[in-house]
Structure formats: structure tokens, C-alpha cells
Scaffold this active site. Structure first.
Site, PDB file in Angstrom:
ATOM      1  CB  THR A 191      -3.897  -8.020   8.788  1.00  0.00           C
ATOM      2  OG1 THR A 191      -4.549  -6.697   7.858  1.00  0.00           O
ATOM      3  CG2 THR A 191      -4.006  -9.343   8.850  1.00  0.00           C
ATOM      4  CG  HIS A 251      -1.383  -1.461   0.945  1.00  0.00           C
ATOM      5  ND1 HIS A 251      -3.171  -1.677   1.589  1.00  0.00           N
ATOM      6  CD2 HIS A 251      -2.574  -1.875   0.076  1.00  0.00           C
ATOM      7  CE1 HIS A 251      -3.463  -2.981   1.459  1.00  0.00           C
ATOM      8  NE2 HIS A 251      -3.407  -2.655   0.892  1.00  0.00           N
TER       9      HIS A 251
HETATM   10  P1  OAD Z   1      -7.499  -2.785  10.609  1.00  0.00           P
HETATM   11  O1  OAD Z   1      -7.430  -1.594  11.196  1.00  0.00           O
HETATM   12  O2  OAD Z   1      -8.255  -2.731   9.114  1.00  0.00           O
HETATM   13  O3  OAD Z   1      -7.777  -3.422  10.875  1.00  0.00           O
HETATM   14  C1  OAD Z   1      -6.223  -3.842  12.303  1.00  0.00           C
HETATM   15  C2  OAD Z   1      -5.892  -4.811  13.202  1.00  0.00           C
HETATM   16  O4  OAD Z   1      -5.555  -5.234  13.835  1.00  0.00           O
HETATM   17  C3  OAD Z   1      -7.618  -5.651  13.430  1.00  0.00           C
HETATM   18  O5  OAD Z   1      -7.614  -6.545  13.156  1.00  0.00           O
HETATM   19  C4  OAD Z   1      -6.819  -5.374  15.316  1.00  0.00           C
HETATM   20  O6  OAD Z   1      -8.108  -6.405  15.802  1.00  0.00           O
HETATM   21  C5  OAD Z   1      -5.497  -6.020  14.738  1.00  0.00           C
HETATM   22  N1  OAD Z   1      -4.868  -5.386  16.321  1.00  0.00           N
HETATM   23  C6  OAD Z   1      -5.033  -3.673  16.879  1.00  0.00           C
HETATM   24  N2  OAD Z   1      -4.601  -3.769  18.062  1.00  0.00           N
HETATM   25  C7  OAD Z   1      -3.320  -5.285  17.822  1.00  0.00           C
HETATM   26  C8  OAD Z   1      -2.037  -5.463  17.994  1.00  0.00           C
HETATM   27  N3  OAD Z   1      -1.614  -5.124  19.382  1.00  0.00           N
HETATM   28  N4  OAD Z   1      -1.446  -6.457  17.586  1.00  0.00           N
HETATM   29  C9  OAD Z   1      -1.942  -7.359  16.497  1.00  0.00           C
HETATM   30  N5  OAD Z   1      -3.143  -7.323  15.986  1.00  0.00           N
HETATM   31  C10 OAD Z   1      -3.679  -5.737  16.846  1.00  0.00           C
HETATM   32  O7  OAD Z   1      -5.901  -2.848   9.290  1.00  0.00           O
HETATM   33  P2  OAD Z   1      -5.113  -3.302   8.207  1.00  0.00           P
HETATM   34  O8  OAD Z   1      -5.704  -4.691   8.396  1.00  0.00           O
HETATM   35  O9  OAD Z   1      -4.271  -3.202   8.295  1.00  0.00           O
HETATM   36  O10 OAD Z   1      -5.719   0.379   2.961  1.00  0.00           O
HETATM   37  O11 OAD Z   1      -6.437  -2.273   7.056  1.00  0.00           O
HETATM   38  C11 OAD Z   1      -5.527  -2.851   5.504  1.00  0.00           C
HETATM   39  C12 OAD Z   1      -6.107  -1.977   4.366  1.00  0.00           C
HETATM   40  O12 OAD Z   1      -6.978  -1.350   5.355  1.00  0.00           O
HETATM   41  C13 OAD Z   1      -4.841  -0.774   4.944  1.00  0.00           C
HETATM   42  O13 OAD Z   1      -3.693  -0.672   4.802  1.00  0.00           O
HETATM   43  C14 OAD Z   1      -5.633  -0.142   4.604  1.00  0.00           C
HETATM   44  C15 OAD Z   1      -6.794   0.520   5.148  1.00  0.00           C
HETATM   45  O14 OAD Z   1      -7.707   0.468   3.773  1.00  0.00           O
HETATM   46  C16 OAD Z   1      -4.538   1.602   2.760  1.00  0.00           C
HETATM   47  O15 OAD Z   1      -4.338   2.543   3.008  1.00  0.00           O
HETATM   48  C17 OAD Z   1      -4.503   1.324   1.417  1.00  0.00           C
END
Ligand code: OAD
Length: 258
Positions: A197, A122
Site C-alpha cells: 500500500t 473499501h
Molecule cells: P496504490 O496503487 O496507491 O499503491 C500500491 C502500492 O503497492 C504502491 O506503494 C506500490 O509501490 C506497491 N506495489 C506495487 N507492486 C507491488 C508488489 N508486487 N508487491 C508489493 N507492493 C507493490 O494502492 P493502495 O495503496 O491500495 O481506494 O491504494 C489505497 C486506495 O487508494 C485504494 O484502495 C483505492 C484508492 O483510492 C478505493 O478504491 C476506495
């Protein structure tokens, strides 16, 4: 250590691997104080839905609003430090040089945490470019305070069009080379470790499934359930900053990731 899930089994899978993929999302940086994409917005940005700011249309309509939002995020990242989870990923890569780290994150905490070459699906907050001719633009100097609101983007040095953040927006294609490298790595790996994620945003969320469909064991690190639960060999329920160092110690008891 607060993880639930079969840590010894996950450790055995990591010990047995030689070509793991570590696939990371925003949760990996949460314990560094970098809000995840779906965390509540703060301050001025509370009234904006991130998914409506992270679009070409939003930037075209109001470049200063979108640029200010990203500069605020970059400001926060510059003040964040890699957490033990980032350092544990670097320890895995040091032990297993064939490890491929694939990230959805746009911060630079993997690089600062010892992984110099993540596959970036990304983009990056630190790779601005011209919104018209794509000419790379310098990363702005670090301001003492984050922008309090909209901030006019710099002008491209080559064509004078507004500079944009070097991140992938909703509706935009992922960088072809990065996506190809990620699919190739997931197709060849012998373990896929997915960390922090929500697995909601495609095509990035397909990467763990590429490995799972080939029968490769998938280990997940997340405090809560995600759509990947169904394909995981082991689900480690807990924060990456605690679970990943414990996983590394389970695999290599002599390892101290710090
Ligand atoms: P999200 O904000 O969708 O999800 C974050 C995940 O991290 C969730 O499943 C939480 O439960 C988990 N989480 C929170 N705290 C944590 C911790 N301390 N340790 C482990 N996990 C934890 O973020 P992403 O999945 O990265 O795209 O989102 C994917 C994409 O959605 C991002 O890259 C962005 C967005 O659209 C772009 O910017 C193009």
C-alpha cells in the site's frame, strides 16, 4: 529472493506474534496481474483519471461510463489468480488463527487465496447494490470479453434505479462496521504487517499508525518507500509475491506456502 531489509528480524517478530494484523493494498494483487490503483490506465480508460471515475458525481453524471470501468476491472480480476503472496497471508492465518486480515482491495483474491473473511475497508467488486435503495444486486455473469467502453448498469430489482459497484468512492464514508473492526484489530494486535500500500488514502492509511502509536512493531512489504517507512520496525523492500513466502519461511522454516 530479492528483498532488502532485515528478513530474519521480521521472521522473529512473526514467530513471536500471536495476534498479527495483515493490512493489504493493491500491491498485494499486482503480481496476479491486477493493476494497482495508481498504475497507468490502459486501453479506452487511458484518458480517464481513476480518482475522477471513482466518485458519486461521476456515476450520477454517467452511470454507464463508471459501471463499464468497474465491470472491466472485475473482468480482469476474474481472470487473475491469487499469487504466492496471497497464499502466504493464508499460511500466516492458518498458523495464527487470531490473525486479522484487513484489505483496501476490492478484488476477491484474498478469498480465493485462502482467507475467507478479510475486513473490507473499501468494499468489493463482487457486491453490487442499488444506487438508490441499497438493495443488493446479483453479480453480473462473466462476459467473454471486457466491456469495450461504457456499459449501462442493470436496474435494481426492487426500485428500478441503476445498480452501482459495491466499492467505496472518493468522498464516501468507509463502511462503519469494517472501519470499527479494523481499528479494534489494530489496537489489539501484537504485530502489524503492511503489504503493498502507498499509505496515501485516509482513513484506511491510519490503520498501521494505530498499531505503531501503541508501540506495536510494524513490518512493511513494498518495493518502494512509503510514508510508513518512518514507523516501521522492519522494511522489506521487494514484491509481495516473493517477500511474503520468504517471510513465512523465515518465521516457520517447515512451512511451504506453495
Ligand atoms: P496504490 O496503487 O496507491 O499503491 C500500491 C502500492 O503497492 C504502491 O506503494 C506500490 O509501490 C506497491 N506495489 C506495487 N507492486 C507491488 C508488489 N508486487 N508487491 C508489493 N507492493 C507493490 O494502492 P493502495 O495503496 O491500495 O481506494 O491504494 C489505497 C486506495 O487508494 C485504494 O484502495 C483505492 C484508492 O483510492 C478505493 O478504491 C476506495
Amino acid at each position: 529472493m530479492t528483498a532488502a531489509g532485515d528478513l530474519p528480524e521480521a521472521g522473529r517478530l512473526l514467530t513471536a506474534a500471536s495476534r498479527p494484523v495483515v493490512f493489504t493494498g493493491a500491491g498485494t494483487s499486482a503480481e496476479s496481474g491486477v493493476p494497482t490503483f495508481r498504475d497507468a490506465q490502459t486501453g479506452l480508460w487511458q484518458r480517464y483519471d481513476p480518482s475522477r471515475l471513482a466518485t458519486p458525481a461521476a456515476f450520477h453524471a454517467d452511470p454507464a461510463l463508471v459501471w463499464g470501468w468497474y465491470e472491466g476491472r472485475r473482468h480482469g480480476v476474474r481472470r487473475a489468480e491469487p499469487n504466492p503472496g496471497h497464499r502466504a497471508v493464508a499460511a500466516i492465518r492458518a498458523r495464527l488463527p487470531a490473525t486479522v486480515v484487513i484489505t483496501q482491495n476490492v478484488d476477491d483474491l484474498h478469498e480465493r487465496g485462502g482467507v475467507p473473511d478479510p475486513v473490507r475497508l473499501h468494499g468489493s467488486l463482487f457486491a453490487p447494490r442499488c444506487s438508490a435503495c441499497a438493495h443488493p444486486a446479483p453479480v453480473p455473469g462473466d462476459a467473454a470479453e471486457p466491456p469495450a467502453g461504457p456499459l449501462d448498469p442493470p436496474a435494481c430489482a426492487r426500485c428500478a434505479a441503476p445498480v452501482r459497484p459495491g466499492v467505496v468512492w472518493f468522498g464516501e464514508a468507509l463502511p462503519e462496521a469494517a472501519l470499527g473492526a479494523a481499528v479494534e484489530a489494530a489496537s489489539r494486535c501484537d504485530l502489524l504487517l503492511t503489504v503493498g500500500t502507498s499509505a496515501l488514502v485516509h482513513p484506511a492509511a491510519e490503520i498501521p499508525l494505530v498499531a505503531a502509536r501503541l508501540g506495536v512493531p510494524v513490518v512493511q512489504v513494498n518495493p518502494v518507500a512509503t510514508p510508513l517507512d518512518a514507523v516501521c520496525a522492519v522494511n522489506l523492500r521487494g514484491p509481495a509475491g516473493e517477500v511474503l513466502p520468504a517471510l513465512v519461511r523465515a518465521a516457520w522454516p517447515d512451512e511451504h506456502t506453495g
